[in-house]
Scaffold this motif. Structure first.
Motif, PDB file in Angstrom:
ATOM      1  N   ILE A 139       0.730  -1.175   0.099  1.00 57.80           N
ATOM      2  CA  ILE A 139      -0.073  -0.019  -0.066  1.00 57.80           C
ATOM      3  C   ILE A 139       0.890   1.167  -0.008  1.00 57.80           C
ATOM      4  CG2 ILE A 139      -1.581   1.406   1.144  1.00 57.80           C
ATOM      5  CD1 ILE A 139      -2.879  -1.261   2.485  1.00 57.80           C
ATOM      6  N   GLY A 140       1.908   1.258   0.684  1.00 52.56           N
ATOM      7  CA  GLY A 140       2.879   2.288   0.683  1.00 52.56           C
ATOM      8  C   GLY A 140       3.610   2.566  -0.590  1.00 52.56           C
ATOM      9  N   HIS A 141       3.750   1.670  -1.575  1.00 49.06           N
ATOM     10  CA  HIS A 141       4.054   1.827  -2.791  1.00 49.06           C
ATOM     11  C   HIS A 141       3.110   2.565  -3.789  1.00 49.06           C
ATOM     12  CE1 HIS A 141       8.003  -0.234  -2.928  1.00 49.06           C
ATOM     13  NE2 HIS A 141       7.340  -1.001  -2.551  1.00 49.06           N
ATOM     14  N   VAL A 142       1.621   2.149  -3.382  1.00 44.16           N
ATOM     15  CA  VAL A 142       0.765   2.778  -4.072  1.00 44.16           C
ATOM     16  C   VAL A 142       0.642   4.375  -3.767  1.00 44.16           C
ATOM     17  CG1 VAL A 142      -2.001   2.846  -4.499  1.00 44.16           C
ATOM     18  CG2 VAL A 142      -0.556   0.758  -4.305  1.00 44.16           C
ATOM     19  N   ILE A 143       0.637   4.580  -2.371  1.00 43.05           N
ATOM     20  CA  ILE A 143       0.544   5.852  -1.876  1.00 43.05           C
ATOM     21  C   ILE A 143       1.692   6.677  -2.016  1.00 43.05           C
ATOM     22  CG2 ILE A 143       0.079   7.339   0.286  1.00 43.05           C
ATOM     23  CD1 ILE A 143      -1.574   5.114   1.379  1.00 43.05           C
ATOM     24  N   GLY A 144       2.830   6.252  -2.096  1.00 40.83           N
ATOM     25  CA  GLY A 144       3.939   6.682  -2.424  1.00 40.83           C
ATOM     26  C   GLY A 144       4.080   7.068  -3.954  1.00 40.83           C
TER      27      GLY A 144
END
Length: 256
Positions: A139-144
């Motif tokens: 999810i961090g990759h998406v939000i980032g």
């Protein structure tokens, strides 16, 4: 001939300059991470790209896992992370997929919220907290917006390389510099996603120390012959563990 050479140099400089101006004009602050980054796609384009490429990725990993109960469980944990963190404020569409591949230990995210974990990795996780750590990281990759940022970086270096080819036939050298830059950014992306994953785990009520357990699983899976950190797009698991411990402290947790 001399005049032609000067014109080629000028055209090459103009092409490279155009690429740099376009890159700089695409800089914006990510409202969810506070990071200033170059972005070449809007959220709707990211979502569309993710949805369009998801079937191909599913096929490449042997299709979806046939156990629907496991699929539901993966989605349940993923949505718990989304609902209890800043992810719920984003425009992205989060879908969590358990891939059938029993051999490839992997998890990854496409732009816009399509998130995948292979059964090979899932089967090595010891508890729900570790699963939350893996999904929180993705999810961090998406939000980032890491995929969109890589596209912007690639566009920049392709334009610079074209300018160098026109001006001095040195495009291959510039392309190598660009690839090195992309790999470095990739390692930074992983560390940022680890940090976000810890933050999301704490917010959703999971034990962030289990992220350390995930790193130990990845380290064991890679074996003693794993590539040196500088040759990999991913930081060494040992270095990631130290960063994760720092993140746990930063977000008010206790390192066990």
């Amino acid at each position: 001939m001399r005049g032609s050479w000067k014109i080629r140099i000028l055209i090459g400089v103009l092409i490279a300059g155009f690429g740099l101006v376009r890159y700089c004009s695409s800089m914006e602050e990510n409202p969810y991470t506070g990071t200033t980054q170059a972005i070449s796609m809007n959220p709707q384009e990211e979502i569309a790209i993710g949805l369009a490429n998801a079937p191909q990725m599913i096929e490449a990993y042997g299709g979806m896992h046939p156990d629907q109960q496991l699929q539901n469980y993966i989605d349940l944990v993923g949505q718990k992370l989304v609902q209890n963190t800043v992810a719920i404020q984003t425009p992205y569409q989060y879908d969590f997929h358990l891939l059938a591949d029993p051999e490839t230990i992997n998890a990854f995210a496409l732009p816009g919220g399509q998130i995948f974990i292979t059964y090979a990795l899932y089967s090595k996780l010891q508890n729900e907290d570790q699963l939350a750590g893996v999904l929180g990281h993705e999810i961090g990759h998406v939000i980032g917006r890491h995929s969109s940022e890589r596209v912007a970086n690639s566009d920049l270096w392709q334009t610079v390389a074209q300018g160098a080819e026109v001006g001095a036939s040195a495009g291959s050298v510039v392309s190598q510099i660009g690839m090195s830059t992309l790999l470095t950014n990739g390692r930074g992306d992983e560390l940022e996603s680890d940090d976000l994953g810890v933050r999301f785990m704490i917010k959703a009520g999971y034990n962030p120390n289990e992220m350390i357990g995930v790193m130990q699983i990845l380290k064991a899976a890679a074996g003693p012959s794993r590539a040196p950190e500088f040759q990999s797009t991913h930081p060494d698991p040992d270095n990631r563990i130290e960063q994760i411990k720092e993140s746990i402290r930063k977000y008010g947790g206790t390192v066990e």
